[in-house]
Design a protein around this motif. Structure first.
Motif, short mmCIF file in Angstrom:
data_model
loop_
_atom_site.label_atom_id
_atom_site.label_comp_id
_atom_site.label_asym_id
_atom_site.label_seq_id
_atom_site.Cartn_x
_atom_site.Cartn_y
_atom_site.Cartn_z
N THR A 202 37.34 31.95 40.16
CA THR A 202 36.72 32.54 38.98
C THR A 202 37.06 31.70 37.75
N GLY A 203 36.15 31.70 36.78
CA GLY A 203 36.38 30.93 35.56
C GLY A 203 36.53 29.46 35.81
N SER A 204 35.72 28.94 36.74
CA SER A 204 35.89 27.55 37.18
C SER A 204 34.98 26.56 36.47
N ASN A 205 34.43 26.96 35.33
CA ASN A 205 33.59 26.04 34.58
C ASN A 205 34.39 25.21 33.58
N THR A 206 35.69 25.50 33.46
CA THR A 206 36.49 24.79 32.47
C THR A 206 37.97 24.83 32.85
N GLY A 207 38.77 23.97 32.22
CA GLY A 207 40.22 24.01 32.31
C GLY A 207 40.80 23.99 33.71
N LEU B 284 40.77 33.50 47.68
CA LEU B 284 40.22 34.03 46.43
C LEU B 284 41.18 33.68 45.32
N ILE B 285 40.72 32.89 44.36
CA ILE B 285 41.58 32.50 43.24
C ILE B 285 41.08 33.20 41.97
N ASN B 286 41.85 34.20 41.54
CA ASN B 286 41.53 34.96 40.33
C ASN B 286 42.08 34.20 39.12
N ASN B 287 41.31 33.23 38.69
CA ASN B 287 41.77 32.30 37.65
C ASN B 287 41.33 32.69 36.25
N ALA B 288 40.14 33.26 36.11
CA ALA B 288 39.57 33.50 34.78
C ALA B 288 40.47 34.40 33.94
N GLY B 289 40.54 34.09 32.66
CA GLY B 289 41.32 34.92 31.74
C GLY B 289 40.90 34.62 30.31
N ILE B 290 41.03 35.61 29.44
CA ILE B 290 40.65 35.42 28.04
C ILE B 290 41.76 35.90 27.12
N TYR B 291 41.76 35.37 25.91
CA TYR B 291 42.61 35.85 24.82
C TYR B 291 41.66 36.21 23.69
N LEU B 292 41.13 37.41 23.76
CA LEU B 292 40.02 37.79 22.87
C LEU B 292 40.00 39.29 22.71
N HIS C 103 39.05 41.52 38.00
CA HIS C 103 39.62 40.89 39.20
C HIS C 103 40.09 41.93 40.22
N PHE C 104 40.60 43.06 39.72
CA PHE C 104 41.03 44.15 40.60
C PHE C 104 39.84 44.61 41.46
N LEU C 105 38.71 44.85 40.81
CA LEU C 105 37.52 45.31 41.53
C LEU C 105 37.01 44.22 42.46
N LEU C 106 36.92 43.00 41.98
CA LEU C 106 36.42 41.89 42.80
C LEU C 106 37.25 41.73 44.07
N THR C 107 38.56 41.73 43.93
CA THR C 107 39.45 41.56 45.08
C THR C 107 39.23 42.67 46.11
N ASN C 108 39.14 43.91 45.64
CA ASN C 108 38.95 45.02 46.56
C ASN C 108 37.60 44.99 47.26
N LEU C 109 36.56 44.55 46.55
CA LEU C 109 35.24 44.46 47.16
C LEU C 109 35.18 43.37 48.25
N LEU C 110 36.03 42.36 48.12
CA LEU C 110 36.01 41.23 49.06
C LEU C 110 37.13 41.29 50.08
N VAL D 128 45.13 34.52 45.22
CA VAL D 128 45.98 33.88 44.21
C VAL D 128 45.52 34.34 42.83
N SER D 129 46.41 34.95 42.06
CA SER D 129 46.06 35.43 40.72
C SER D 129 46.88 34.69 39.67
N LEU D 130 46.19 34.15 38.67
CA LEU D 130 46.89 33.46 37.59
C LEU D 130 47.35 34.47 36.55
N SER D 131 48.65 34.61 36.42
CA SER D 131 49.22 35.49 35.40
C SER D 131 49.70 34.59 34.26
#
Length: 232
Positions: A42-47, A119-127, A146-153, A166-169
């Protein structure tokens, strides 16, 4: 003058050690191949997300770029393909700030892809702000989406075990607190305007990532689905 030079030398030395030991850390040198494996980032368009996607694609994995912006996602798709030399890269739109979008993504993925190994739960915002579902923005995107996505998959991950989540904290989770009464009543996990309030809300959302990983790992004991969270 000599004392000043000594002080400067000590400061530079400490800064160098801090950068190379704490910040930079060790370089990952494994040559593990991932042929036949499918990975969602997730959030794999940048960084970090995009760099991760490129490396996974180089290792032979089929990589799903799960990003909110179609324009940026499609641009990242071309870049990841070019940098990795792989055509096994796919873009699928995913807005973690919309539970409807998360459900739609999961449905599309499960219909079109036969495997999910990582499953890499990478996306995150500071907003600040609220999500489409009236959740606090950082709480909604960084954790609930990410909680919902992980459970659905999760069933697909179990079918393809050994697999992993893998979740990025963030190290900021150490400063987080969770008011469960607020969580149950208002769904926002805090909304604020000052710098310190916003930083606290971000830290709270990162603590949610860690607690979710711990609980998920407990519930998956006896399976070959393993869970990890990390500070990037």
């Amino acid at each position: 003058m000599s004392t000043l030079l000594l002080v400067v030398g000590v400061v530079v030395g400490i800064a160098y050690i801090y950068r190379h030991v704490v910040v930079k850390g060790k370089r990952y040198t494994s040559k593990t191949k991932l042929d036949g494996k499918t990975v969602i980032v997730t959030g794999s368009n940048t960084g970090i997300g995009k760099t991760t996607a490129i490396d996974l694609a180089k290792r032979g994995a089929r990589v799903i770029l799960a990003c909110r912006s179609v324009q940026r996602g499609e641009a990242a798709l071309e870049e990841v393909k070019r940098e990795s030399g792989s055509n096994q890269v796919v873009f699928m739109p995913l807005d973690l700030g919309s539970l409807k979008s998360v459900c739609s993504f999961a449905e599309t993925f499960l219909k079109s892809e036969l495997r999910l190994d990582i499953l890499i739960n990478n996306a995150g915002i500071y907003l600040q702000g609220r999500t489409e579902d009236e959740l606090g923005m950082m709480f909604g995107v960084n954790h609930i989406g990410h909680f919902l996505l992980t459970n659905l998959l999760l069933d697909r991950l179990k079918e393809c075990e050994p697999s992993r989540v893998v979740s990025l904290s963030s190290v900021a989770h150490n400063f987080g607190t969770i008011n469960f009464d607020c969580l149950n009543t208002h769904k926002a996990l805090g909304l604020g305007t000052s710098f310190m309030e916003v930083l606290q809300i971000y830290s709270d959302s990162k603590l949610c990532n860690v607690l979710f990983t711990h609980e998920l790992a407990k519930r998956l004991q006896g399976t070959k689905v393993t869970c990890y969270c990390l500070h990037p």
